[in-house]
Design a protein around this motif. Structure first.
Motif, short mmCIF file in Angstrom:
data_model
loop_
_atom_site.label_atom_id
_atom_site.label_comp_id
_atom_site.label_asym_id
_atom_site.label_seq_id
_atom_site.Cartn_x
_atom_site.Cartn_y
_atom_site.Cartn_z
N UNK A 94 0.86 -1.19 0.00
CA UNK A 94 0.00 0.00 0.00
C UNK A 94 0.89 1.23 0.00
N UNK A 95 0.51 2.24 -0.77
CA UNK A 95 1.30 3.47 -0.82
C UNK A 95 0.54 4.59 -0.14
N UNK A 96 1.14 5.13 0.91
CA UNK A 96 0.54 6.28 1.58
C UNK A 96 0.54 7.47 0.63
N UNK A 97 -0.60 8.16 0.57
CA UNK A 97 -0.70 9.36 -0.25
C UNK A 97 -0.80 10.57 0.62
N UNK A 98 -1.73 11.47 0.27
CA UNK A 98 -1.93 12.68 1.06
C UNK A 98 -3.17 12.58 1.94
N UNK A 99 -3.87 11.49 1.84
CA UNK A 99 -5.10 11.30 2.63
C UNK A 99 -5.27 9.81 2.93
N UNK A 100 -6.39 9.49 3.54
CA UNK A 100 -6.71 8.09 3.84
C UNK A 100 -5.66 7.45 4.74
N UNK A 101 -5.29 8.20 5.82
CA UNK A 101 -4.35 7.68 6.80
C UNK A 101 -4.77 8.22 8.17
N UNK A 102 -4.61 7.41 9.18
CA UNK A 102 -5.04 7.86 10.50
C UNK A 102 -4.40 7.01 11.59
N UNK A 103 -4.47 7.55 12.80
CA UNK A 103 -4.10 6.81 14.01
C UNK A 103 -5.34 6.72 14.90
N UNK A 114 -7.60 9.34 16.85
CA UNK A 114 -6.66 10.24 17.49
C UNK A 114 -6.25 11.36 16.54
N UNK A 115 -5.88 10.98 15.33
CA UNK A 115 -5.42 11.96 14.35
C UNK A 115 -5.61 11.37 12.96
N UNK A 116 -5.91 12.23 12.02
CA UNK A 116 -6.08 11.72 10.66
C UNK A 116 -5.79 12.80 9.64
N UNK A 117 -5.50 12.33 8.42
CA UNK A 117 -5.43 13.20 7.27
C UNK A 117 -6.81 13.23 6.64
N UNK A 118 -7.33 14.43 6.42
CA UNK A 118 -8.62 14.57 5.75
C UNK A 118 -8.44 14.36 4.25
N UNK A 119 -9.56 14.28 3.56
CA UNK A 119 -9.52 14.08 2.11
C UNK A 119 -8.75 15.21 1.42
N UNK A 129 -0.70 18.46 21.33
CA UNK A 129 0.32 17.57 21.91
C UNK A 129 0.79 16.51 20.90
N UNK A 130 -0.10 16.07 20.03
CA UNK A 130 0.22 15.03 19.05
C UNK A 130 0.30 15.64 17.65
N UNK A 131 1.16 15.05 16.82
CA UNK A 131 1.29 15.48 15.43
C UNK A 131 1.37 14.26 14.52
N UNK A 132 0.48 14.22 13.54
CA UNK A 132 0.51 13.15 12.55
C UNK A 132 1.28 13.65 11.33
N UNK A 133 2.08 12.77 10.76
CA UNK A 133 2.84 13.14 9.56
C UNK A 133 3.13 11.87 8.78
N UNK A 134 3.60 12.06 7.56
CA UNK A 134 3.97 10.91 6.76
C UNK A 134 5.18 11.26 5.91
N UNK A 135 5.97 10.26 5.64
CA UNK A 135 7.18 10.42 4.83
C UNK A 135 7.06 9.52 3.62
N UNK A 181 -3.21 2.15 16.96
CA UNK A 181 -3.29 1.48 15.67
C UNK A 181 -3.18 2.50 14.54
N UNK A 182 -2.43 2.15 13.53
CA UNK A 182 -2.49 2.97 12.32
C UNK A 182 -3.49 2.33 11.37
N UNK A 183 -4.05 3.15 10.50
CA UNK A 183 -5.07 2.70 9.58
C UNK A 183 -4.92 3.44 8.26
N UNK A 184 -5.33 2.79 7.18
CA UNK A 184 -5.16 3.38 5.86
C UNK A 184 -6.23 2.88 4.90
N UNK A 185 -6.31 3.55 3.75
CA UNK A 185 -7.29 3.16 2.74
C UNK A 185 -8.70 3.49 3.19
#
Length: 121
Positions: free
Chosen positions: A27-36, A48-53, A66-72, A94-98
């Motif tokens: 699976x390839x992380x993009x700019x959305x569809x990712x969360x904790x 907890x945290x997510x990337x919106x569409x 206090x928390x920061x979500x990011x992706x590389x 838990x991390x989640x995607x798609x």
């Protein structure tokens, strides 16, 4: 086959920091569809945290500031930087995607196995 593998959990004292990582394969992380998400014993799982569409980020009120979500992208890895940890942050993370967004809610398709975070007073 999609696999999400979390790491970085552990035990820290109140006020400490941890950085969780979630490495994806198949699976390839993009700019959305990712969360904790997290789930404490006896409690329901919560976001907890997510990337919106749009690619922007949103946080639960309890962790905001206090928390920061990011992706590389180069490492195909999702992160959760957790600072100023409190005992109430103790949970399996838990991390989640798609998946998809509907009515402002994000419903992931893929889940990791979780990593335990324990914060002592």
């Amino acid at each position: 086959q999609v696999q999400l593998v979390e790491s970085g959990g552990g035990s820290v004292q109140s006020g400490g920091s941890l950085r969780l990582s979630c490495a994806a394969s198949g699976y390839t992380f993009g700019s959305a569809y990712m969360a904790w998400f997290r789930q404490a014993p006896g409690k329901e799982r919560e976001g907890v945290a997510k990337f919106e569409r749009s690619g922007s980020t949103t946080y639960a009120n309890s962790v905001k500031g206090r928390f920061t979500i990011s992706q590389e992208s180069a490492k195909n890895t999702l992160y959760l930087q957790m600072n100023s940890l409190k005992p109430e942050d103790t949970a399996m993370y838990y991390c989640a995607a798609g998946g998809y967004y509907s009515g402002g809610l994000y419903s992931p398709l893929y889940w990791g196995q979780g990593t335990q975070v324990t914060v002592s007073a």
